[in-house]
Scaffold this motif. Structure first.
Motif, PDB file in Angstrom:
ATOM      1  N   GLY A 291      79.911 -18.265   2.249  1.00  0.00           N
ATOM      2  CA  GLY A 291      80.357 -17.573   3.439  1.00  0.00           C
ATOM      3  C   GLY A 291      79.322 -17.651   4.548  1.00  0.00           C
ATOM      4  O   GLY A 291      79.646 -17.987   5.703  1.00  0.00           O
ATOM      5  N   LEU A 292      78.072 -17.371   4.219  1.00  0.00           N
ATOM      6  CA  LEU A 292      76.993 -17.412   5.212  1.00  0.00           C
ATOM      7  C   LEU A 292      76.885 -18.782   5.869  1.00  0.00           C
ATOM      8  O   LEU A 292      76.662 -18.890   7.087  1.00  0.00           O
ATOM      9  N   LYS A 293      77.044 -19.849   5.074  1.00  0.00           N
ATOM     10  CA  LYS A 293      76.911 -21.212   5.605  1.00  0.00           C
ATOM     11  C   LYS A 293      77.979 -21.523   6.636  1.00  0.00           C
ATOM     12  O   LYS A 293      77.765 -22.316   7.556  1.00  0.00           O
ATOM     13  N   GLN A 294      79.141 -20.870   6.505  1.00  0.00           N
ATOM     14  CA  GLN A 294      80.204 -21.070   7.480  1.00  0.00           C
ATOM     15  C   GLN A 294      80.111 -20.063   8.630  1.00  0.00           C
ATOM     16  O   GLN A 294      80.361 -20.405   9.783  1.00  0.00           O
ATOM     17  N   TRP A 295      79.724 -18.834   8.333  1.00  0.00           N
ATOM     18  CA  TRP A 295      79.681 -17.792   9.357  1.00  0.00           C
ATOM     19  C   TRP A 295      78.572 -18.016  10.377  1.00  0.00           C
ATOM     20  O   TRP A 295      78.633 -17.479  11.482  1.00  0.00           O
ATOM     21  N   GLN A 296      77.551 -18.823  10.013  1.00  0.00           N
ATOM     22  CA  GLN A 296      76.483 -19.071  10.993  1.00  0.00           C
ATOM     23  C   GLN A 296      77.004 -19.821  12.220  1.00  0.00           C
ATOM     24  O   GLN A 296      76.356 -19.827  13.275  1.00  0.00           O
ATOM     25  N   TYR A 297      78.200 -20.415  12.099  1.00  0.00           N
ATOM     26  CA  TYR A 297      78.810 -21.135  13.235  1.00  0.00           C
ATOM     27  C   TYR A 297      79.925 -20.319  13.876  1.00  0.00           C
ATOM     28  O   TYR A 297      80.695 -20.845  14.688  1.00  0.00           O
ATOM     29  N   SER A 298      80.012 -19.038  13.530  1.00  0.00           N
ATOM     30  CA  SER A 298      81.063 -18.181  14.069  1.00  0.00           C
ATOM     31  C   SER A 298      80.919 -17.989  15.577  1.00  0.00           C
ATOM     32  O   SER A 298      79.808 -18.056  16.133  1.00  0.00           O
ATOM     33  N   ASP A 299      82.046 -17.745  16.231  1.00  0.00           N
ATOM     34  CA  ASP A 299      82.022 -17.440  17.668  1.00  0.00           C
ATOM     35  C   ASP A 299      81.435 -16.062  17.933  1.00  0.00           C
ATOM     36  O   ASP A 299      81.026 -15.765  19.060  1.00  0.00           O
ATOM     37  N   ASP A 300      81.418 -15.224  16.908  1.00  0.00           N
ATOM     38  CA  ASP A 300      80.861 -13.890  17.068  1.00  0.00           C
ATOM     39  C   ASP A 300      79.336 -13.961  17.046  1.00  0.00           C
ATOM     40  O   ASP A 300      78.740 -14.415  16.060  1.00  0.00           O
ATOM     41  N   LYS A 301      78.711 -13.518  18.121  1.00  0.00           N
ATOM     42  CA  LYS A 301      77.257 -13.624  18.261  1.00  0.00           C
ATOM     43  C   LYS A 301      76.514 -12.879  17.159  1.00  0.00           C
ATOM     44  O   LYS A 301      75.503 -13.365  16.636  1.00  0.00           O
ATOM     45  N   VAL A 302      77.009 -11.701  16.809  1.00  0.00           N
ATOM     46  CA  VAL A 302      76.332 -10.883  15.802  1.00  0.00           C
ATOM     47  C   VAL A 302      76.384 -11.557  14.440  1.00  0.00           C
ATOM     48  O   VAL A 302      75.357 -11.743  13.778  1.00  0.00           O
ATOM     49  N   LEU A 303      77.567 -11.954  13.997  1.00  0.00           N
ATOM     50  CA  LEU A 303      77.728 -12.557  12.675  1.00  0.00           C
ATOM     51  C   LEU A 303      76.974 -13.874  12.561  1.00  0.00           C
ATOM     52  O   LEU A 303      76.315 -14.133  11.550  1.00  0.00           O
ATOM     53  N   SER A 304      77.054 -14.712  13.574  1.00  0.00           N
ATOM     54  CA  SER A 304      76.369 -16.008  13.516  1.00  0.00           C
ATOM     55  C   SER A 304      74.858 -15.821  13.459  1.00  0.00           C
ATOM     56  O   SER A 304      74.160 -16.501  12.707  1.00  0.00           O
ATOM     57  N   ASN A 305      74.357 -14.864  14.244  1.00  0.00           N
ATOM     58  CA  ASN A 305      72.915 -14.613  14.276  1.00  0.00           C
ATOM     59  C   ASN A 305      72.421 -14.096  12.928  1.00  0.00           C
ATOM     60  O   ASN A 305      71.437 -14.603  12.370  1.00  0.00           O
ATOM     61  N   LEU A 306      73.110 -13.098  12.378  1.00  0.00           N
ATOM     62  CA  LEU A 306      72.697 -12.516  11.097  1.00  0.00           C
ATOM     63  C   LEU A 306      72.768 -13.543   9.967  1.00  0.00           C
ATOM     64  O   LEU A 306      71.875 -13.616   9.120  1.00  0.00           O
ATOM     65  N   SER A 307      73.846 -14.342   9.958  1.00  0.00           N
ATOM     66  CA  SER A 307      74.021 -15.347   8.903  1.00  0.00           C
ATOM     67  C   SER A 307      72.934 -16.406   8.973  1.00  0.00           C
ATOM     68  O   SER A 307      72.369 -16.817   7.951  1.00  0.00           O
ATOM     69  N   TYR A 308      72.642 -16.848  10.196  1.00  0.00           N
ATOM     70  CA  TYR A 308      71.590 -17.851  10.379  1.00  0.00           C
ATOM     71  C   TYR A 308      70.248 -17.315   9.900  1.00  0.00           C
ATOM     72  O   TYR A 308      69.475 -18.029   9.244  1.00  0.00           O
ATOM     73  N   ARG A 309      69.965 -16.066  10.217  1.00  0.00           N
ATOM     74  CA  ARG A 309      68.690 -15.462   9.822  1.00  0.00           C
ATOM     75  C   ARG A 309      68.518 -15.462   8.301  1.00  0.00           C
ATOM     76  O   ARG A 309      67.444 -15.805   7.791  1.00  0.00           O
ATOM     77  N   LEU A 310      69.569 -15.084   7.592  1.00  0.00           N
ATOM     78  CA  LEU A 310      69.476 -15.030   6.133  1.00  0.00           C
ATOM     79  C   LEU A 310      69.311 -16.409   5.517  1.00  0.00           C
ATOM     80  O   LEU A 310      68.519 -16.605   4.594  1.00  0.00           O
ATOM     81  N   LEU A 311      70.060 -17.368   6.026  1.00  0.00           N
ATOM     82  CA  LEU A 311      70.004 -18.716   5.459  1.00  0.00           C
ATOM     83  C   LEU A 311      68.664 -19.392   5.712  1.00  0.00           C
ATOM     84  O   LEU A 311      68.209 -20.211   4.906  1.00  0.00           O
ATOM     85  N   ASN A 312      68.026 -19.041   6.800  1.00  0.00           N
ATOM     86  CA  ASN A 312      66.793 -19.735   7.200  1.00  0.00           C
ATOM     87  C   ASN A 312      65.554 -18.854   7.141  1.00  0.00           C
ATOM     88  O   ASN A 312      64.523 -19.191   7.705  1.00  0.00           O
ATOM     89  N   ARG A 313      65.693 -17.706   6.470  1.00  0.00           N
ATOM     90  CA  ARG A 313      64.595 -16.755   6.279  1.00  0.00           C
ATOM     91  C   ARG A 313      63.934 -16.362   7.603  1.00  0.00           C
ATOM     92  O   ARG A 313      62.716 -16.197   7.694  1.00  0.00           O
TER      93      ARG A 313
END
Length: 406
Positions: A291-313
């Motif tokens: 889910g995180l790998k797909q949500w990092q490209y979400s149009d929602d700024k909050v979800l994409s930012n949080l997902s990217y942070r977790l995936l990339n530490r």
């Protein structure tokens, strides 16, 4: 055709060879409910701090069973009666005690379901397995629920000196490389005995118990409640919170069917039925990661930012305080983040939040650890010990955290 050999031997890095005691326990281990534990992290997101901490609930469950085998052997040697049926039930109860954990273990315990603990979900799994294998888990379920007439057996599975704690401290110490948690679990088990149906420790084992309690305290502050791990786990909670909020707004996001069920539906203890159990059995860490790998490209700024942070530490900064964080400081950070990320102030709480964490190494109000003295008295470990600081371990220590972008 030769029948399959089910008396397997597993090579464990902590204890060496672990023997599967009988064919039925092997069948339980082979069941998809248990095999799922391969895909559940034992320590949540602690590997972001301690890279070696990638072991799973599967490893832990087998380790607990290994220690239970040693405990049964020790107690029988001391003429404590444990029947073959009770022995098997003890192995089953400890083997399945954590089967109800969800993705990343404790990190998401209350994000996918509400008002129902992993222990209650473990019980639901055990009851379902008792239906699949008719009544073969009945005694194990009684022990797990602390309802079995022999109280010391219940204590072996769940108490302040159970096989669960003896394994996870030593195992987590091994995989993190944090030596402070490396307790002598075999020495502690060798000192166990039973008096008046209560599990107690012989006096000559008191130093091992002191070491165990100190190790527990140190491991909690140094590992389990490490501020970076805490920050990462709360970030994961925030991701699921945002996903659920977007679903309520009618936005559909890519995810597995099992995860979608728990995102779409408000599952409480009352609603956790057979369907929910079967879908929960399909959930593991990989549902969240995919889910995180797909949500990092979400149009929602909050979800994409949080997902990217977790995936990339790229985690949030976490500060710990001895007193609660002031509302003024929180509000100031919320306004800065809203401006920095160009998001409404109402969404800034996804990046700035505060709360508290606490640690009590030994609880006098729970199942106490008793020492059997040479004078034939049974006393609490804090009284029997000559360590002045041991009583202090029973004091609850609370710290307050503040998470915000770096």
């Amino acid at each position: 055709m030769n029948p399959r050999n089910k008396l397997k031997i597993i090579n464990d890095p902590v204890y060496g060879f672990i023997h599967i005691p009988n064919a039925f326990i092997f069948d339980l281990i082979e069941h998809p409910f248990f095999q799922r534990l391969w895909r559940i992290s034992q320590m949540g997101l602690s590997h972001l701090v301690y890279p070696g901490a990638k072991h799973t609930r599967f490893h832990h469950a087998l380790g607990c069973m290994c220690l239970m085998q040693k405990a049964v052997q020790t107690l029988r040697h001391k003429r404590i009666t444990i029947s073959a049926q009770e022995e098997e039930a003890l192995y089953i109860a400890i083997l399945l005690h954590d089967i109800g954990h969800g993705p990343f273990s404790h990190a998401m315990e209350h994000s996918l379901v509400e008002g129902i603990s992993h222990e209650e979900i473990s019980l639901a799994f055990m009851q379902e397995l008792n239906r699949i294998f008719p009544e073969k888990l009945s005694i194990a379920i009684e022990i797990f629920q602390k309802k079995y007439p022999k109280a010391f057996m219940n204590q072996l599975v769940s108490s302040q000196l159970d096989m669960d704690r003896l394994d996870y401290l030593k195992r987590d110490s091994f995989y993190t490389g944090v030596g402070e948690g490396n307790i002598n679990s075999e020495r502690i088990i060798a000192m166990l005995t039973v008096k008046d149906d209560t599990l107690i420790v012989e006096e000559k084992g008191i130093y091992s118990i002191e070491e165990f309690l100190v190790a527990r305290r140190l491991m909690y502050w140094q590992v389990y409640l490490h501020k970076t791990s805490i920050g990462a786990e709360f970030l994961l909670i925030k991701v699921l919170e945002r996903v659920k909020e977007l679903y309520k707004e009618g936005k559909h996001l890519p995810m597995t069917p099992a995860l979608e069920f728990f995102v779409q539906n408000h599952i409480t203890k009352e609603l956790f039925d057979s369907k929910a159990l079967q879908l929960f059995a399909q959930l593991d860490d990989y549902d969240i990661i995919s889910g995180l790998k797909q949500w990092q490209y979400s149009d929602d700024k909050v979800l994409s930012n949080l997902s990217y942070r977790l995936l990339n530490r790229d985690l949030l900064r976490v500060k710990l305080y001895k007193t609660p964080v002031t509302e003024k400081e929180v509000q100031s950070l919320l306004q800065k983040v809203a401006k920095q990320y160009d998001i409404p102030l109402s969404l800034a709480h996804y990046f700035v939040f505060t709360g508290e964490i606490s640690n009590t190494a030994y609880r006098k109000d729970e199942q106490n650890i008793f020492i059997h003295t040479k004078e034939n008295q049974v006393v609490d470990v804090t009284i029997a010990s000559d360590q002045m600081n041991l009583d202090a371990l029973a004091t609850k220590v609370t710290k307050y955290y503040l998470c915000s972008p770096k």
